[in-house]
Design an enzyme around this catalytic site. Sequence first.
Site, PDB file in Angstrom:
ATOM      1  CG  ASN A 155      -1.767   1.336   1.490  1.00  0.00           C
ATOM      2  OD1 ASN A 155      -1.848   2.017   0.526  1.00  0.00           O
ATOM      3  ND2 ASN A 155      -2.330   1.186   2.704  1.00  0.00           N
ATOM      4  CE  LYS A 210       0.020   3.003   4.799  1.00  0.00           C
ATOM      5  NZ  LYS A 210      -0.164   3.286   6.234  1.00  0.00           N
ATOM      6  CG  HIS A 230      -5.894   2.185   4.739  1.00  0.00           C
ATOM      7  ND1 HIS A 230      -5.307   3.069   5.690  1.00  0.00           N
ATOM      8  CD2 HIS A 230      -4.623   1.230   5.055  1.00  0.00           C
ATOM      9  CE1 HIS A 230      -4.128   2.672   6.281  1.00  0.00           C
ATOM     10  NE2 HIS A 230      -3.673   1.267   5.718  1.00  0.00           N
ATOM     11  CD  GLU A 247      -3.011   5.480   6.773  1.00  0.00           C
ATOM     12  OE1 GLU A 247      -2.583   5.847   5.304  1.00  0.00           O
ATOM     13  OE2 GLU A 247      -1.901   4.832   7.328  1.00  0.00           O
ATOM     14  CD  GLU A 288      -3.901  -2.604   7.211  1.00  0.00           C
ATOM     15  OE1 GLU A 288      -2.634  -2.891   6.895  1.00  0.00           O
ATOM     16  OE2 GLU A 288      -4.437  -1.773   6.719  1.00  0.00           O
ATOM     17  N   GLY A 348       1.961   2.057  10.791  1.00  0.00           N
ATOM     18  CA  GLY A 348       3.038   3.035  10.696  1.00  0.00           C
ATOM     19  C   GLY A 348       3.501   3.504  12.142  1.00  0.00           C
ATOM     20  CB  SER A 353       4.555  -1.997  12.118  1.00  0.00           C
ATOM     21  OG  SER A 353       4.259  -0.680  12.066  1.00  0.00           O
TER      22      SER A 353
HETATM   23  P1  PGA Z   1       2.564   0.087   7.621  1.00  0.00           P
HETATM   24  O1  PGA Z   1       1.116   0.174   6.902  1.00  0.00           O
HETATM   25  O2  PGA Z   1       3.072  -1.171   7.130  1.00  0.00           O
HETATM   26  O3  PGA Z   1       3.412   1.292   7.083  1.00  0.00           O
HETATM   27  O4  PGA Z   1       2.228   0.115   8.984  1.00  0.00           O
HETATM   28  C1  PGA Z   1       0.154  -0.616   6.606  1.00  0.00           C
HETATM   29  C2  PGA Z   1      -0.798  -0.232   6.192  1.00  0.00           C
HETATM   30  O5  PGA Z   1      -1.655   0.871   6.411  1.00  0.00           O
HETATM   31  O6  PGA Z   1      -1.646  -1.086   5.340  1.00  0.00           O
END
Ligand code: PGA
Length: 255
Positions: A13, A15, A99, A101, A171, A177, A217
């Site tokens: 992803n 982003k 997601h 976010e 998630e 993140g 992560s």
């Molecule tokens: P990350 O993000 O691996 O940077 O924690 C995962 C995601 O948001 O899908």
Amino acid sequence: MNPSKRRTVIAGNWKMNFTPAEATAFINEIKPMVAGKDNCDILFCAPYVTIAAAMEAAKGSNIKIGAENVHFAPKGAYTGEVSAEMLKAIGVEYVIIGHSERRQYFGETDETVNLRTKAALEAGLKVILCLGEVKEQRLAGITDEIVGMQTKLDLADVSAEQLKNVIIAYEPVWAIGTGLTATPEQAEETCATIRRVLALMYSEEVAESVTIQYGGSMNEKNAAELLAKTNVDGGLIGGASLVAEKFTAIVDAAQ
Ligand code: PGA
């Protein structure tokens, strides 16, 4: 890792990262590194403006390119949004929906996530449906209730036939993140919970066939342990999907 027929999917992803030129360079770099690694599906979900360049660079390889969101209306007065038909028209196969976010910063709810999911499935896209608890919910011991409710609401009115085109990405929001990863046991338990809810909504057989990824992560160091779990069928990877060596190491952990 899934012992049965479930397909392992390692998805990046990106982003809000990578211009078209940067995506082209990245795909050209990673293409030979993952060539022939076919025990898992490999894809990157890209910003809308970067999709075409990434697809062009990935042509003829085992890398697929997806989108990071999609609107539920076929067209109309929704400034800034993109429809499922538009994604289909440029050859997109996968789309991330829900997601955290999007839920946190852009006001998406289980209702809009459900609408977007149904629109994407009706248009023939494959959906990576993201869900997961926030830190307070995990600390309060209500993770199972939260992911159970999200699974039911986000997949309301999605048929068993349509579910074949759904991947669920568990998630935990506190792990995204942050560098904090769920332990393999936590990931396994919650992915198993989601599968139990799917069994109640559909059937055991249908639930057993759904690919459930872990995200939050995941990196080159922890991927093997997470992917070794029975109910963890892949990963949705943010930060580590921007570095070819790290992402390739995760793909290797899935082989
Ligand atoms: P990350 O993000 O691996 O940077 O924690 C995962 C995601 O948001 O899908």
